[in-house]
Design a protein around this motif. Structure first.
Motif, PDB file in Angstrom:
ATOM      1  N   ASP A 112     -60.098  46.075  85.196  1.00 30.96           N
ATOM      2  CA  ASP A 112     -58.678  46.121  85.556  1.00 30.96           C
ATOM      3  C   ASP A 112     -57.963  45.051  84.730  1.00 30.96           C
ATOM      4  O   ASP A 112     -57.972  43.866  85.061  1.00 30.96           O
ATOM      5  N   SER A 114     -54.820  44.379  84.147  1.00 30.11           N
ATOM      6  CA  SER A 114     -53.707  43.659  84.786  1.00 30.11           C
ATOM      7  C   SER A 114     -54.241  42.526  85.660  1.00 30.11           C
ATOM      8  O   SER A 114     -53.779  41.384  85.561  1.00 30.11           O
ATOM      9  N   ASP A 140     -47.466  44.547  86.480  1.00 27.35           N
ATOM     10  CA  ASP A 140     -47.534  45.118  87.821  1.00 27.35           C
ATOM     11  C   ASP A 140     -48.798  45.907  88.086  1.00 27.35           C
ATOM     12  O   ASP A 140     -49.833  45.321  88.344  1.00 27.35           O
ATOM     13  N   LYS A 141     -48.709  47.192  87.971  1.00 32.30           N
ATOM     14  CA  LYS A 141     -49.792  48.064  88.484  1.00 32.30           C
ATOM     15  C   LYS A 141     -51.145  47.824  87.793  1.00 32.30           C
ATOM     16  O   LYS A 141     -51.206  47.351  86.665  1.00 32.30           O
ATOM     17  N   ALA A 142     -52.199  48.203  88.511  1.00 35.00           N
ATOM     18  CA  ALA A 142     -53.545  48.110  87.954  1.00 35.00           C
ATOM     19  C   ALA A 142     -53.642  48.990  86.719  1.00 35.00           C
ATOM     20  O   ALA A 142     -53.133  50.109  86.701  1.00 35.00           O
ATOM     21  N   LEU A 143     -54.232  48.466  85.678  1.00 37.00           N
ATOM     22  CA  LEU A 143     -54.371  49.242  84.462  1.00 37.00           C
ATOM     23  C   LEU A 143     -55.795  49.054  83.944  1.00 37.00           C
ATOM     24  O   LEU A 143     -56.202  47.940  83.644  1.00 37.00           O
ATOM     25  N   GLN A 178     -46.996  46.180  79.050  1.00 37.69           N
ATOM     26  CA  GLN A 178     -46.410  47.510  79.223  1.00 37.69           C
ATOM     27  C   GLN A 178     -47.245  48.561  78.525  1.00 37.69           C
ATOM     28  O   GLN A 178     -47.963  48.258  77.568  1.00 37.69           O
ATOM     29  N   THR A 179     -47.174  49.779  79.043  1.00 34.58           N
ATOM     30  CA  THR A 179     -47.983  50.839  78.440  1.00 34.58           C
ATOM     31  C   THR A 179     -47.122  51.676  77.503  1.00 34.58           C
ATOM     32  O   THR A 179     -45.911  51.814  77.692  1.00 34.58           O
ATOM     33  N   ASN A 258     -56.419  55.692  81.712  1.00 32.20           N
ATOM     34  CA  ASN A 258     -56.137  55.664  83.147  1.00 32.20           C
ATOM     35  C   ASN A 258     -57.177  56.516  83.862  1.00 32.20           C
ATOM     36  O   ASN A 258     -57.236  57.705  83.647  1.00 32.20           O
ATOM     37  N   GLU A 260     -59.414  57.191  87.705  1.00 30.25           N
ATOM     38  CA  GLU A 260     -59.483  56.908  89.133  1.00 30.25           C
ATOM     39  C   GLU A 260     -60.670  56.015  89.436  1.00 30.25           C
ATOM     40  O   GLU A 260     -61.756  56.225  88.921  1.00 30.25           O
TER      41      GLU A 260
END
Ligand code: ADP
Length: 262
Positions: A112, A114, A140-143, A178-179, A258, A260
C-alpha cells in the motif's frame, strides 16, 4: 589509455575503424576516471567515521578515572552511532552496486504505497517541527503497487529527509500523491530550499555527488543515488524540477495496479 590510433580523415573503412577505436578508448578512459573518483570518494567518506571511532577508543584508553562509568557510556554510545553510520553507508553502496549489476534482491509483493509514504512522512514530523517547517501532505486513498515496501520506504524517506534538511527554518515541504489513469502514480515532494543548480539536475542522482553549496550540511551523497536505484528497480523514474518560487520539486513516477485486497 592516452594513446590514439592516427586518423587519416579519408573516411574509408580503415579510417572509420580508427575513429571507432579511438571513441572506445575515450569511453574506457572516462570510465576509469569515474571509477578512480568514486574510490577516492569512498575512501574519504569511510575515513571520517573511522577516524572518529578511533578517537573515541583512544579517549576511553587514556581516561584517568576509570570509575567514571558515565563518560565510558557516552563514548560507547558515540562509537555505536558512528559504526551504524558506517554500516549504513556500506549497506547502501552494496544495494546500489548489486542493483546496477542486476543482482539485487528486491521483494515483489503488494504494497500500500499511500500508507507506506505516510509512515515515512510521520517519521519526519518531529524534525520538521524542530525547524518550524510547514509540513503538509496530500495522500488519501490506499493505492497498491507491486514492490519492496522496505526499499520503497527508504527511497521516500531519503527524499523527505533531504527536503527538510536543505530547507531553511520556517520554510515549507509539501508532498502530493496523484494517479494518472489506471497505470501511473506520481509523487511530488516540493520544498522551499535553495533549489538545484540547473547544470546539476542529473548529476545529483550520481553516487557521492554533492553540490558545492551543500558541503556545510552533513550528508554522504548517496541518498538520491539509492532512491533512483530503488525507483528504477520498480520500473519508475525520478527527476527534479525547479519550484515556481525557488526550491525544488522531486518527482517520482511509478507504475501501479489497482487490485482488491481480501
Ligand atoms: P546528501 O544529502 O547526503 O548529500 P543526496 O544523494 O541525498 O546526498 O543528495 C545529493 C545532493 O543533491 C545533495 O548533496 C544536495 O547538494 C542536493 N540536494 C538533494 N536534495 C536537495 C533538496 N531538496 N534541495 C536542495 N538540494 C538538494
Amino acid at each position: 589509455l592516452n594513446e590514439r590510433v592516427p586518423e587519416s580523415g579519408s573516411r574509408d573503412e580503415l579510417d572509420l575503424l580508427a575513429v571507432t577505436f579511438n571513441r572506445m578508448l575515450d569511453r574506457i578512459s572516462d570510465l576509469v576516471k569515474s571509477m578512480r573518483e568514486m574510490s577516492d570518494n569512498i575512501a574519504h567518506d569511510l575515513k571520517s567515521p573511522l577516524t572518529r571511532i578511533r578517537g573515541f577508543a583512544e579517549l576511553a584508553l587514556i581516561q584517568e578515572t576509570p570509575e567514571d562509568i558515565e563518560s565510558y557510556r557516552t563514548m560507547a554510545a558515540n562509537t555505536i552511532e558512528e559504526s551504524d553510520r558506517l554500516l549504513d553507508m556500506i549497506n547502501t553502496m552494496l544495494v546500489i552496486s548489486r542493483a546496477e549489476a542486476g543482482e539485487a534482491e528486491f521483494e515483489c509483493v503488494p504494497v500500500d504505497l499511500s500508507a507506506m509514504i505516510i509512515d515515512a512522512w510521520d517519521l519526519f514530523v518531529p524534525l520538521a517541527e524542530d525547524k518550524q517547517i510547514t509540513f503538509t501532505q496530500q495522500v488519501d486513498k490506499a493505492l497498491w503497487i507491486q514492490g519492496d515496501a522496505g526499499m520503497l520506504q527508504r527511497a521516500f524517506a531519503n527524499l523527505i529527509d533531504n527536503a527538510i534538511k536543505y530547507t531553511p527554518e520556517k520554510g515549507s515541504v509539501h508532498l502530493t500523491l496523484q494517479t494518472w489513469g489506471k497505470e501511473l502514480v506520481e509523487i511530488q515532494i516540493k520544498d522551499s530550499g535553495p533549489g538545484i543548480d540547473p547544470q546539476n539536475r542529473e548529476k545529483i542522482f550520481e553516487r557521492f555527488f554533492r553540490e558545492e553549496s551543500s558541503r556545510t550540511t552533513p550528508g554522504t551523497g548517496l541518498g538520491l543515488s539509492l532512491a533512483k536505484t530503488i525507483i528504477e528497480q520498480h520500473a519508475g523514474s525520478i527527476s527534479v524540477q525547479p519550484g515556481e518560487d525557488g526550491g525544488s520539486i522531486f518527482i517520482v513516477i511509478l507504475p501501479h495496479r489497482n487490485f482488491e485486497i481480501i
